[in-house]
Design a protein around this motif. Structure first.
Motif, short mmCIF file in Angstrom:
data_model
loop_
_atom_site.label_atom_id
_atom_site.label_comp_id
_atom_site.label_asym_id
_atom_site.label_seq_id
_atom_site.Cartn_x
_atom_site.Cartn_y
_atom_site.Cartn_z
N THR A 103 0.98 -1.14 0.10
CA THR A 103 -0.16 0.03 0.03
C THR A 103 0.89 1.20 0.09
O THR A 103 2.06 1.21 0.07
N LYS A 104 0.18 2.40 -0.40
CA LYS A 104 1.14 3.74 -0.14
C LYS A 104 1.49 3.98 1.02
O LYS A 104 2.45 4.74 1.14
N GLU A 105 1.23 3.49 2.20
CA GLU A 105 1.68 3.74 3.53
C GLU A 105 2.96 2.95 3.94
O GLU A 105 3.60 2.90 5.03
N GLN A 106 3.36 1.86 3.04
CA GLN A 106 4.29 0.94 3.29
C GLN A 106 5.52 1.71 3.25
O GLN A 106 6.01 2.52 2.34
N ILE A 107 6.47 1.70 4.48
CA ILE A 107 7.61 2.48 4.52
C ILE A 107 8.82 1.59 3.90
O ILE A 107 8.60 0.42 3.58
N LEU A 108 9.64 2.36 2.94
CA LEU A 108 10.80 2.04 2.41
C LEU A 108 11.96 2.06 3.09
O LEU A 108 12.05 3.03 3.91
N TYR A 109 12.91 1.08 3.19
CA TYR A 109 13.92 0.97 3.84
C TYR A 109 15.11 0.72 2.95
O TYR A 109 15.07 0.33 1.97
#
Length: 148
Positions: free
Chosen positions: A30-36
């Motif tokens: 989803t657009k809320e997924q944090i990228l690391y």
């Protein structure tokens, strides 16, 4: 940043369809997924859209897919045409319940009346004869086809 923040910075048109994080795979984030750092992203889009997305993160080499991760990609892009028995007829094209229920994302609708290809929004209603383009795992798409 999360995926939504990246797209707010610049609307690239590319879709993140999979994140590979070490041994974990996140399908259709989803657009809320944090990228690391060290995440590998699998994108769906035209060459120009993917290039635009890559320019945003040009300093982050972890966002570029490498050969080591290619064999892990199981996502498929398929289409199906809606008939009168389809549960999708009369539904808005951006229904999020399809992602939740089937694990499939609608990425486009080809309207039967004028052969226009539209990006899914709540203002587009799916109709009999429309061709719906979806992305997801083969298993989830097959489930979706059987119920559509």
């Amino acid at each position: 940043k999360n995926i939504g923040e990246i797209h707010r910075d610049k609307d690239t048109g590319a879709l993140v369809i999979q994140i590979i994080r070490g041994s974990k795979t996140i399908d259709l984030p989803t657009k809320e997924q944090i990228l690391y750092p060290e995440d590998s992203l699998i994108l769906l889009g035209s060459d120009e859209q993917i290039k635009s997305f890559s320019l945003i993160s040009a300093n982050d080499q972890a966002l570029l897919q490498d050969d080591e991760n290619r064999e892990r990609i199981e996502m498929k892009l398929l289409q199906f045409t809606l008939d009168e028995t389809s549960s999708f007829v009369g539904q808005p094209a951006n229904i999020t319940s399809i992602r939740d229920k089937f694990g499939v994302l609608i990425v486009g609708v080809e309207k039967s009346k004028d052969n226009s290809f539209l990006r899914p929004t709540s203002s587009i209603t799916m109709e009999k004869g429309d061709t719906v383009w979806v992305v997801g795992s083969k298993k989830n798409i097959e489930t979706c086809f059987n119920l559509a």
